[in-house]
Write a protein that holds these residues in place. Structure first.
Motif, mmCIF file in Angstrom:
data_model
loop_
_atom_site.group_PDB
_atom_site.id
_atom_site.type_symbol
_atom_site.label_atom_id
_atom_site.label_comp_id
_atom_site.label_asym_id
_atom_site.label_seq_id
_atom_site.Cartn_x
_atom_site.Cartn_y
_atom_site.Cartn_z
ATOM 1 N N VAL A 55 -1.593 89.449 -5.330
ATOM 2 C CA VAL A 55 -0.158 89.176 -5.252
ATOM 3 C C VAL A 55 0.074 88.131 -4.166
ATOM 4 N N ASN A 56 1.304 87.733 -4.027
ATOM 5 C CA ASN A 56 1.672 86.846 -2.922
ATOM 6 C C ASN A 56 1.197 87.483 -1.614
ATOM 7 N N PRO A 57 0.336 86.792 -0.847
ATOM 8 C CA PRO A 57 -0.198 87.390 0.387
ATOM 9 C C PRO A 57 0.877 87.893 1.343
ATOM 10 N N GLN A 58 2.067 87.312 1.290
ATOM 11 C CA GLN A 58 3.124 87.708 2.218
ATOM 12 C C GLN A 58 3.654 89.113 1.936
ATOM 13 N N VAL A 59 3.435 89.621 0.701
ATOM 14 C CA VAL A 59 3.934 90.959 0.375
ATOM 15 C C VAL A 59 2.789 91.939 0.135
ATOM 16 N N PHE A 60 1.568 91.514 0.402
ATOM 17 C CA PHE A 60 0.396 92.356 0.133
ATOM 18 C C PHE A 60 0.497 93.716 0.805
ATOM 19 N N GLU A 61 0.815 93.757 2.088
ATOM 20 C CA GLU A 61 0.887 95.022 2.811
ATOM 21 C C GLU A 61 2.004 95.909 2.263
ATOM 22 N N GLN A 62 3.123 95.312 1.857
ATOM 23 C CA GLN A 62 4.206 96.089 1.265
ATOM 24 C C GLN A 62 3.751 96.764 -0.024
ATOM 25 N N VAL A 63 3.003 96.033 -0.832
ATOM 26 C CA VAL A 63 2.528 96.578 -2.103
ATOM 27 C C VAL A 63 1.610 97.769 -1.847
ATOM 28 N N LEU A 64 0.698 97.635 -0.902
ATOM 29 C CA LEU A 64 -0.193 98.752 -0.582
ATOM 30 C C LEU A 64 0.599 99.953 -0.069
ATOM 31 N N ALA A 65 1.616 99.703 0.732
ATOM 32 C CA ALA A 65 2.427 100.799 1.253
ATOM 33 C C ALA A 65 3.094 101.572 0.126
ATOM 34 N N GLU A 66 3.537 100.877 -0.907
ATOM 35 C CA GLU A 66 4.171 101.548 -2.047
ATOM 36 C C GLU A 66 3.205 102.483 -2.774
ATOM 37 N N HIS A 67 1.918 102.166 -2.712
ATOM 38 C CA HIS A 67 0.921 102.940 -3.454
ATOM 39 C C HIS A 67 0.204 103.972 -2.570
ATOM 40 N N HIS A 68 0.725 104.208 -1.388
ATOM 41 C CA HIS A 68 0.060 105.133 -0.471
ATOM 42 C C HIS A 68 -0.133 106.518 -1.091
ATOM 43 N N GLY A 69 0.760 106.938 -1.971
ATOM 44 C CA GLY A 69 0.668 108.249 -2.593
ATOM 45 C C GLY A 69 -0.607 108.459 -3.389
ATOM 46 N N MET A 70 -1.276 107.375 -3.764
ATOM 47 C CA MET A 70 -2.545 107.495 -4.492
ATOM 48 C C MET A 70 -3.623 108.196 -3.667
ATOM 49 N N LYS A 71 -3.439 108.223 -2.370
ATOM 50 C CA LYS A 71 -4.446 108.867 -1.531
ATOM 51 C C LYS A 71 -4.583 110.349 -1.859
ATOM 52 N N THR A 72 -3.541 110.946 -2.414
ATOM 53 C CA THR A 72 -3.612 112.360 -2.774
ATOM 54 C C THR A 72 -4.566 112.605 -3.932
ATOM 55 N N VAL A 73 -4.925 111.566 -4.684
ATOM 56 C CA VAL A 73 -5.899 111.707 -5.772
ATOM 57 C C VAL A 73 -7.174 110.918 -5.477
ATOM 58 N N GLY A 74 -7.395 110.603 -4.184
ATOM 59 C CA GLY A 74 -8.677 110.057 -3.765
ATOM 60 C C GLY A 74 -8.814 108.554 -3.794
ATOM 61 N N VAL A 75 -7.695 107.832 -3.795
ATOM 62 C CA VAL A 75 -7.756 106.371 -3.889
ATOM 63 C C VAL A 75 -7.366 105.744 -2.558
ATOM 64 N N GLU A 76 -8.241 104.869 -2.052
ATOM 65 C CA GLU A 76 -7.959 104.126 -0.830
ATOM 66 C C GLU A 76 -7.347 102.770 -1.164
ATOM 67 N N MET A 77 -6.642 102.198 -0.209
ATOM 68 C CA MET A 77 -6.050 100.882 -0.398
ATOM 69 C C MET A 77 -7.083 99.802 -0.091
ATOM 70 N N GLY A 78 -7.121 98.759 -0.913
ATOM 71 C CA GLY A 78 -8.173 97.764 -0.819
ATOM 72 C C GLY A 78 -7.705 96.396 -0.384
ATOM 73 N N ASN A 79 -8.098 95.380 -1.145
ATOM 74 C CA ASN A 79 -7.880 93.996 -0.740
ATOM 75 C C ASN A 79 -6.967 93.255 -1.719
ATOM 76 N N ASN A 80 -6.777 91.982 -1.449
ATOM 77 C CA ASN A 80 -5.907 91.137 -2.285
ATOM 78 C C ASN A 80 -6.742 90.180 -3.129
ATOM 79 N N LYS A 81 -7.894 90.676 -3.625
ATOM 80 C CA LYS A 81 -8.812 89.816 -4.371
ATOM 81 C C LYS A 81 -9.101 90.357 -5.770
ATOM 82 N N ALA A 82 -8.175 91.080 -6.356
ATOM 83 C CA ALA A 82 -8.382 91.655 -7.683
ATOM 84 C C ALA A 82 -8.464 90.569 -8.750
ATOM 85 N N TYR A 83 -9.184 90.894 -9.842
ATOM 86 C CA TYR A 83 -9.138 89.993 -11.002
ATOM 87 C C TYR A 83 -8.519 90.673 -12.212
ATOM 88 N N GLY A 84 -8.262 91.972 -12.113
ATOM 89 C CA GLY A 84 -7.455 92.642 -13.112
ATOM 90 C C GLY A 84 -8.200 93.300 -14.243
#
Length: 481
Positions: A380-409
């Motif tokens: 995503v736009n690097p300027q909003v990368f941290e915001q995007v990860l913050a929105e997905h913090h709830g995934m930690k309850t099912v074992g998912v950690e937040m990663g990087n901004n280098k996805a290919y999809g």
């Protein structure tokens, strides 16, 4: 009780972290308390989605149905069209708001038989399979001396005199990694090896299978020819047979191999991308895409590649479809045609939807088996990368950690960033994926139901969160594409 407490803490964390952000398309008149309330509501829905996914057998039932009632579904074959009909029926029966298909022209290839053996000095049969798209040997087969190379790069650097009139053997072992990076190191030998060998005068190529197993089964996969370069037969041998040849070469440098293949290309046929939608409540023209590919190779039943992905995104979409209130954006489930033979469905989708790609909010594809998801990466736009990860913090309850901004999809959405579409990669544990990939061993028993359900939970959370998000994910900067 401990789990419930963690959920509450997760909701509070989200309220504090995301609520204090200032999304680019949020009105100045929207109070911070409204943002926090909406964030908390989204987090609660996400936890509900996750819990329902973890308690549901839908995904496993879907992949079982696909592998049992359809089985192998090579693009362009009768089974491919049966798979399309299966998908249309399933998606309609699940009650999606909209279900449709889009025609895609695909090449048709027939595997035929593939036989190989060492004829001198140590006569032994080998286990091989034709690589997808390969031509046949001349009638009666080919018999020639082997010339071995450690890698595609070594072949490309070789003196043509060492290769002329021989059968090239690329002996590049695939390393085992959780993220599958070993595949990227060796797959070039499969896809490009025939062209490199033919340019130097080889009569055929046989590669060590692109796999991490020690089973006496060969791994198929697509290969390509180049216009103006002779088309030579291309096959893969099992890893134990590659080891056998290496042991022979220690005893005698002149090993003769006989190869006989009947594979052929049969023109083109029509297949389909199959699409289902959960219509957005307030931004129905904006799309959150979650996809998988419907086709498979013809050796196994296509359970992990990519029946699992089909089941994951379909079940995730169904959970969102059944919510009392639909998310703001439309969630689009795309089951792509003909991924295995060259991302044909993905390319066709991008072309057919080019005019609406500006409205694609984000895209992700499940095509790496059914191992648990352990990390979320985005682009995503690097300027909003941290915001995007913050929105997905709830995934930690099912074992998912937040990663990087280098996805290919994922393969079929990998071209979308070139159109400015943000993408995400929900990283699955692929430690044993390449033990089974593209072999007869790609069967239902390799799928662990609980791990499959965790994938559904994560995809449902991801799609819902993105369908509700107020963050402007664009532009993806040119240097980041």
């Amino acid at each position: 009780m401990k789990h419930n407490a963690f959920v509450v803490l997760s909701v509070l964390f989200l309220g504090l972290t995301v609520g204090c952000q200032h999304p680019s398309n949020t009105s100045d008149n929207t109070s911070s308390s409204q943002i926090t309330n909406q964030t908390s509501q989204n987090a609660l829905v996400n936890q509900e989605l996750a819990q329902k996914a973890l308690n549901s057998n839908l995904a496993y039932d879907l992949v079982e149905s696909l592998t049992v009632e359809v089985g192998p579904r090579l693009a362009g074959t009768d089974k491919d069209l049966i798979a399309v009909e299966w998908a249309m029926n399933k998606l309609n029966s699940l009650g999606f708001d909209k279900v449709y298909k889009e025609a895609v022209q695909v090449p048709v290839w027939e595997r035929g038989y593939a036989n190989a053996s060492i004829t001198a000095p140590f006569a032994q049969p080998l286990v091989i399979t034709a690589l997808g798209g390969s031509v046949a040997t001349p009638k009666g087969g080919i018999e020639a001396q082997i010339v071995r190379f450690d890698s595609l790069a070594a072949l490309e650097a070789a003196d043509p005199s060492l290769v002329k009139d021989k059968i090239v053997f690329i002996d590049h072992k695939t390393e085992r990694h959780r993220n599958g990076k070993g595949y990227g190191m060796t797959v070039g030998g499969r896809s490009k090896g025939a062209v490199a060998a033919a340019k130097k005068g080889a009569v055929a190529i046989v590669i060590r299978s692109i796999g991490t197993d020690s089973d006496r089964m060969a791994h198929t996969g697509v290969m390509r020819y180049q216009q103006g370069v002779a088309k030579i037969p291309a096959a893969a041998m099992s890893n134990p047979d590659a080891d056998l040849i290496n042991a022979m070469l220690k005893r005698d440098s002149k090993i003769t191999l006989a190869l006989d293949m009947s594979s052929k290309n049969l023109g083109t046929a029509t297949s389909y991308n199959v699409i289902a939608e959960v219509t957005g409540s307030s931004k129905p023209d904006e799309i959150v895409l979650i996809g998988a590919h419907l086709d498979s190779w013809d050796e196994g039943t296509g359970a992990i590649d990519d029946g699992a992905g089909v089941a994951i995104v379909t079940a995730a979409g169904k959970l969102i479809q059944d919510l009392p209130k639909k998310p703001a954006r439309t969630v689009r489930v795309v089951l792509y045609a003909a991924e295995e033979i060259g991302l044909i469905g993905g390319k066709a989708y991008a072309k057919a939807h080019e005019q609406e790609l500006a409205k694609h909010y984000i895209a992700a594809e499940s095509d790496f088996g059914a191992g648990k998801i352990y990390q979320l990466d985005v682009k995503v736009n690097p300027q909003v990368f941290e915001q995007v990860l913050a929105e997905h913090h709830g995934m930690k309850t099912v074992g998912v950690e937040m990663g990087n901004n280098k996805a290919y999809g994922g393969p079929d959405v990998s071209m979308l960033p070139n159109y400015g579409v943000p993408v995400a990669s929900l990283r699955q544990d692929g430690t044993d994926y390449f033990d089974y990939h593209h072999t007869p061993n790609d069967t239902l028993d390799k799928i662990v139901p609980s791990a499959l359900a965790q994938n559904v939970a994560v995809y449902a959370q991801f799609a819902y969160t993105m369908a509700q998000s107020e963050i402007d994910l664009r532009p993806i900067l040119a240097k980041d594409k």
